[in-house]
Design a protein around this motif. Structure first.
Motif, mmCIF file in Angstrom:
data_model
loop_
_atom_site.group_PDB
_atom_site.id
_atom_site.type_symbol
_atom_site.label_atom_id
_atom_site.label_comp_id
_atom_site.label_asym_id
_atom_site.label_seq_id
_atom_site.Cartn_x
_atom_site.Cartn_y
_atom_site.Cartn_z
ATOM 1 N N THR A 143 0.815 -1.244 -0.053
ATOM 2 C CA THR A 143 -0.051 -0.035 -0.102
ATOM 3 C C THR A 143 1.061 1.377 0.097
ATOM 4 O OG1 THR A 143 -0.099 0.431 2.345
ATOM 5 C CG2 THR A 143 -1.604 -1.320 1.544
ATOM 6 N N ASP A 144 0.322 2.295 0.283
ATOM 7 C CA ASP A 144 0.995 3.757 0.075
ATOM 8 C C ASP A 144 1.647 4.003 1.511
ATOM 9 O OD1 ASP A 144 -1.614 3.763 1.527
ATOM 10 O OD2 ASP A 144 -1.795 5.714 1.103
ATOM 11 N N TYR A 145 1.630 3.019 2.431
ATOM 12 C CA TYR A 145 2.272 3.137 3.867
ATOM 13 C C TYR A 145 3.828 3.427 3.509
ATOM 14 C CZ TYR A 145 -1.498 2.494 7.195
ATOM 15 O OH TYR A 145 -2.508 2.534 8.419
ATOM 16 N N ALA A 146 4.415 2.667 2.649
ATOM 17 C CA ALA A 146 5.789 1.960 3.081
ATOM 18 C C ALA A 146 6.559 1.864 1.520
ATOM 19 C CB ALA A 146 5.914 1.075 3.879
ATOM 20 N N TYR A 147 7.703 1.936 1.893
ATOM 21 C CA TYR A 147 8.865 1.637 0.584
ATOM 22 C C TYR A 147 9.473 0.342 0.976
ATOM 23 C CZ TYR A 147 13.218 1.739 -2.056
ATOM 24 O OH TYR A 147 14.249 1.610 -2.913
ATOM 25 N N TYR A 190 -10.076 -13.115 4.147
ATOM 26 C CA TYR A 190 -8.858 -12.618 3.632
ATOM 27 C C TYR A 190 -8.874 -12.940 1.959
ATOM 28 C CZ TYR A 190 -6.339 -11.075 7.695
ATOM 29 O OH TYR A 190 -5.870 -10.259 8.957
ATOM 30 N N LEU A 191 -9.412 -14.395 1.585
ATOM 31 C CA LEU A 191 -9.265 -14.684 0.401
ATOM 32 C C LEU A 191 -10.231 -13.831 -0.464
ATOM 33 C CD1 LEU A 191 -9.125 -18.425 0.800
ATOM 34 C CD2 LEU A 191 -7.461 -17.142 -0.192
ATOM 35 N N THR A 192 -11.469 -13.490 -0.035
ATOM 36 C CA THR A 192 -12.325 -12.833 -0.703
ATOM 37 C C THR A 192 -12.054 -11.420 -0.868
ATOM 38 O OG1 THR A 192 -14.001 -12.529 1.504
ATOM 39 C CG2 THR A 192 -14.352 -14.235 -0.165
ATOM 40 N N GLU A 193 -11.546 -10.759 0.063
ATOM 41 C CA GLU A 193 -11.032 -9.451 0.032
ATOM 42 C C GLU A 193 -9.989 -9.223 -0.975
ATOM 43 O OE1 GLU A 193 -12.553 -6.728 0.940
ATOM 44 O OE2 GLU A 193 -13.921 -8.098 2.117
ATOM 45 N N LEU A 194 -9.047 -10.121 -0.840
ATOM 46 C CA LEU A 194 -7.755 -10.249 -1.864
ATOM 47 C C LEU A 194 -8.282 -10.723 -3.305
ATOM 48 C CD1 LEU A 194 -5.164 -11.805 0.433
ATOM 49 C CD2 LEU A 194 -5.080 -9.605 -0.324
ATOM 50 N N TYR A 195 -9.146 -11.470 -3.625
ATOM 51 C CA TYR A 195 -9.311 -12.180 -5.077
ATOM 52 C C TYR A 195 -10.785 -12.088 -5.423
ATOM 53 C CZ TYR A 195 -4.906 -14.615 -3.644
ATOM 54 O OH TYR A 195 -3.684 -14.710 -3.267
ATOM 55 N N LEU A 228 -18.418 -4.444 7.684
ATOM 56 C CA LEU A 228 -17.898 -3.305 7.449
ATOM 57 C C LEU A 228 -17.582 -3.149 5.912
ATOM 58 C CD1 LEU A 228 -17.588 -0.203 8.379
ATOM 59 C CD2 LEU A 228 -15.329 -0.826 9.062
ATOM 60 N N TYR A 229 -16.544 -4.131 5.706
ATOM 61 C CA TYR A 229 -15.946 -4.165 4.495
ATOM 62 C C TYR A 229 -16.948 -4.382 3.235
ATOM 63 C CZ TYR A 229 -11.061 -4.868 6.573
ATOM 64 O OH TYR A 229 -10.050 -4.483 7.091
ATOM 65 N N ASN A 230 -17.994 -5.088 3.653
ATOM 66 C CA ASN A 230 -18.982 -5.376 2.614
ATOM 67 C C ASN A 230 -20.239 -4.356 2.794
ATOM 68 O OD1 ASN A 230 -18.087 -8.159 1.079
ATOM 69 N ND2 ASN A 230 -17.532 -8.163 3.404
ATOM 70 N N GLU A 231 -20.100 -3.308 3.517
ATOM 71 C CA GLU A 231 -21.112 -2.404 3.636
ATOM 72 C C GLU A 231 -22.155 -2.672 4.208
ATOM 73 O OE1 GLU A 231 -21.434 -0.713 -0.378
ATOM 74 O OE2 GLU A 231 -19.192 0.190 -0.337
ATOM 75 N N ASP A 232 -22.419 -3.577 5.008
ATOM 76 C CA ASP A 232 -23.349 -3.936 5.891
ATOM 77 C C ASP A 232 -23.379 -3.130 7.284
ATOM 78 O OD1 ASP A 232 -25.396 -5.040 7.396
ATOM 79 O OD2 ASP A 232 -25.348 -6.910 6.856
ATOM 80 N N TYR A 233 -23.849 -2.033 7.168
ATOM 81 C CA TYR A 233 -23.250 -1.017 8.359
ATOM 82 C C TYR A 233 -24.016 -1.414 9.639
ATOM 83 C CZ TYR A 233 -20.941 1.223 4.741
ATOM 84 O OH TYR A 233 -20.024 1.565 3.467
ATOM 85 N N ASP A 263 -8.766 -1.082 3.445
ATOM 86 C CA ASP A 263 -9.527 0.201 3.664
ATOM 87 C C ASP A 263 -9.483 0.950 2.148
ATOM 88 O OD1 ASP A 263 -10.110 -0.350 6.277
ATOM 89 O OD2 ASP A 263 -8.346 0.996 7.087
ATOM 90 N N ILE A 264 -8.295 1.071 1.600
ATOM 91 C CA ILE A 264 -8.162 1.957 0.470
ATOM 92 C C ILE A 264 -8.917 1.387 -0.664
ATOM 93 C CG2 ILE A 264 -6.154 3.043 1.049
ATOM 94 C CD1 ILE A 264 -4.624 1.489 -0.927
ATOM 95 N N ARG A 265 -9.151 -0.010 -0.770
ATOM 96 C CA ARG A 265 -10.038 -0.568 -1.884
ATOM 97 C C ARG A 265 -11.377 -0.249 -1.441
ATOM 98 N NH1 ARG A 265 -8.068 -6.747 -2.853
ATOM 99 N NH2 ARG A 265 -6.189 -6.371 -4.119
ATOM 100 N N ARG A 266 -11.941 -0.555 -0.229
ATOM 101 C CA ARG A 266 -13.423 -0.221 -0.242
ATOM 102 C C ARG A 266 -13.517 1.202 -0.027
ATOM 103 N NH1 ARG A 266 -14.564 0.631 5.355
ATOM 104 N NH2 ARG A 266 -12.783 0.712 6.944
ATOM 105 N N TRP A 267 -12.897 2.181 0.115
ATOM 106 C CA TRP A 267 -13.172 3.509 0.030
ATOM 107 C C TRP A 267 -13.035 4.006 -1.488
ATOM 108 C CZ3 TRP A 267 -9.399 4.633 4.877
ATOM 109 C CH2 TRP A 267 -10.015 4.290 5.902
#
Length: 602
Positions: free
Chosen positions: A72-76, A149-154, A221-226, A507-511
């Motif tokens: 992500t944008d956190y680091a190098y 994790y699998l569903t969020e990644l793939y 939260l990741y799947n917008e079921d607030y 986070d940056i994906r779901r936003w």
């Protein structure tokens, strides 16, 4: 029963865990016991369960949460530790090791869980009824976590809930993500109804009801079921054994915080059984290799003590950029002139030597191998007259000028300089879920649902207040109830609270902001470490999505010389048409003869 790390010592003599990289969906896992010889006693169920937990210990040189954050944008990532560079630079393919590694490890865990859940009834009569149900609940929890994790990644992935042998194999296509999410939430709700609210100290690392509800809150939260995200978080917040925030944010990520009630789930390590190299690869040049390091963008993301981004606070002084900042900056990241691993961290070109510190006192001048000096440069130390010849670029430097303190084992890094145990075999505990995440999940769910009330501000402010505890500053309380403003605040809060903990990619994906924050140049700090007269006097612009714009900033490609410019470290590319998902491993597609299909764009 024992802590998970000690159970592994026993189970390793009974289970042979497979390598992660060479297998696709592991239908006959050599690390799983067979039903012909196993699943006859409660002890055997415990060993099989430990095999499931082992897949959660996925280490690709470093633990998987930290590996994810370095995509992500956190680091190098200098040196491509764990293979993240293909992801950050937009060149990732379906044959990359990192793509296959996550898939293989988590599906191995799923197969082990399925094997246990399918066969454990054979040991029911020989087991204590209460423990039997808890073993089942822990297996359901772990399988749900792997699938999350699998569903969020793939995205859509093959979904199996029963053990499958090659003889009975029915090739499955990809199951819609929404269907998998509904199923694993049901499993987690069942697990939460069985498990104790928390686990005792000698069973740290095991699933609990609070961990199960925290995971439901995260997935929802990741799947917008607030509504579900809020209610699941509330179950933790109102639990009979409610967790609490550890009072010292920096100490939380050291041995002092291990076992605290804030940590809902962790991964323990033990020498000779399971270790990792995180402390070595992200630690300072005094004992470490400085390969996984925070970017300038991350440093500039921390608010001022007035609760404002640095571009909005007129009191922010770019000549003294680390003063009057959110205390989590200095708690998470070793900054220029900090004392870290027993030395004063100095990154500017005049610092040919620095001080070694013992008990807070300067005791010895030592050579300072930093990234600002070219090879062969001879400099006289003005303090004691010693002449040093610099080494220039070497593995003991950080081209961003910053180091992660979080999860870096400072005592072991320092001890390694005098012949102590190597940080390459670190036993530093890694956290997977914390109570702070539950509070911020709750706040964000209500913000997005438009049900903002005082409890939202309380949850946010509890996290912020802890960050400022013992800092000498009053924490900047959030008082607004405006949804748009709160959305900006909660997103900034998650970025700084969870840095280097493995949540940023999701986070940056779901936003929907990944295409912005990942299409940029990664910057390191000025080679002078902001310490020379004539500082840059530059403040970047930060937009509502947290994107930090360095337009007009003096910068140049990474060099080893004493200049005032930001260092350009890596050009990032993110294609919104495909990079919101990782590719399905090509080996999986080939093994199923294209029944499992590829994600768009790969």
């Amino acid at each position: 029963m024992k802590n998970i790390k000690y159970i592994i010592l026993i189970s390793l003599s009974l289970l042979v865990f497979p390598a992660c990289e060479d297998n696709v969906l592991n239908l006959e896992d050599p690390g799983s016991p067979t039903d012909a010889t196993f699943f006859r006693t409660e002890a055997q169920l415990e060993v099989a369960l430990t095999g499931v937990y082992e897949s959660l210990n996925y280490v690709r040189s470093v633990p998987f949460p930290q590996l994810l954050d370095h995509t992500t944008d956190y680091a190098y990532n200098r040196g491509n530790v764990g293979g993240t560079v293909a992801v950050t630079t937009g060149g990732v393919t379906s044959t990359e090791g990192i793509i296959n590694g996550f898939w293989d490890s988590f599906y191995t865990g799923i197969q082990r869980a399925n094997n246990l859940l399918t066969n454990m009834p054979k040991a029911e009569e020989a087991s204590d009824p209460g423990r039997y149900e808890q073993i089942k609940a822990e297996a359901l929890f772990l399988r749900a976590m792997f699938y999350s994790y699998l569903t969020e990644l793939y995205g859509d992935v093959p979904f199996r809930t029963e053990v499958t042998s090659l003889e009975e194999l029915e090739i499955k296509s990809r199951t819609p993500k929404a269907e998998i999410v509904a199923s694993i939430i049901a499993d987690l709700e069942e697990a939460a109804s069985i498990l104790p609210p928390t686990q005792s100290a000698n069973e740290r690392g095991r699933a609990s009801a609070n961990a199960a509800n925290a995971l439901i809150s995260r997935i929802a939260l990741y799947n917008e079921d607030y509504v579900l995200a809020e209610s699941a978080a509330l179950k933790v917040m109102n639990s009979a054994e409610t967790p609490s925030l550890f009072p010292d944010y920096e100490a939380l990520f050291t041995d002092a915080g291990v076992g605290s009630s804030e940590v809902l789930l962790d991964i323990s390590y033990i020498n000779g059984t399971k270790t990792h190299s995180l402390s070595q690869v992200q630690g300072s040049r005094f004992g470490g290799w400085c390969q996984l390091v925070p970017s300038q963008q991350t440093v500039d993301s921390y608010e001022t003590v007035n609760g404002l981004p640095i571009d909005e606070d007129p009191a922010y002084d770019p000549a003294n950029p680390f003063e009057n900042r959110d205390p989590r900056l200095a708690a998470s990241i070793a900054l220029p002139n900090n004392i870290w691993t027993g030395h004063i961290i100095q990154q500017h070109s005049d610092s040919i030597a620095t001080w070694r510190i013992e008990d807070g006192a300067k005791v010895e001048r030592v050579f300072n191998p930093n990234a600002a000096n070219p090879a062969g440069r001879k400099i006289i130390d003005p303090v004691d007259g010693t002449e040093y010849v610099t080494g220039g670029a070497n593995r003991f430097t950080a081209f961003t000028g910053y180091f992660w303190k979080k999860f870096s084992d400072a005592p072991r890094l320092l001890g390694s300089l005098t012949g102590g145990p190597s940080p390459l075999q670190s036993e530093q505990t890694i956290y997977l879920m914390r109570y702070a995440e539950v509070l911020l999940n709750y706040a964000e769910a209500k913000i997005e649902a438009g049900t903002i009330d005082a409890s939202v501000l309380n949850a946010l402010n509890d996290v912020r207040e802890r960050a400022y505890n013992n800092s000498g500053f009053a924490f900047p309380a959030v008082t607004t109830t405006d949804q748009a403003e709160l959305r900006k605040i909660i997103r900034r809060e998650r970025k700084v609270e969870f840095a280097d903990e493995g949540l940023r990619l999701f986070d940056i994906r779901r936003w929907g902001v990944a295409e912005k924050v990942m299409n940029t140049t990664v910057f390191g700090g000025p080679a002078n470490g902001f310490s020379k007269i004539g500082s840059l006097n530059y403040v970047p612009n930060i937009d509502d999505d947290g994107y930090i714009d360095y337009t007009g900033a003096p910068s140049q490609p990474r060099v080893e010389m004493g200049n005032l410019d930001y260092r350009e470290l890596e050009e990032r590319t993110f294609d919104a048409g495909k990079h919101y998902l990782w590719p399905i491993p090509q080996a999986e597609i080939d093994a199923t003869e294209n029944v499992v299909t590829q994600n768009p764009g790969y």
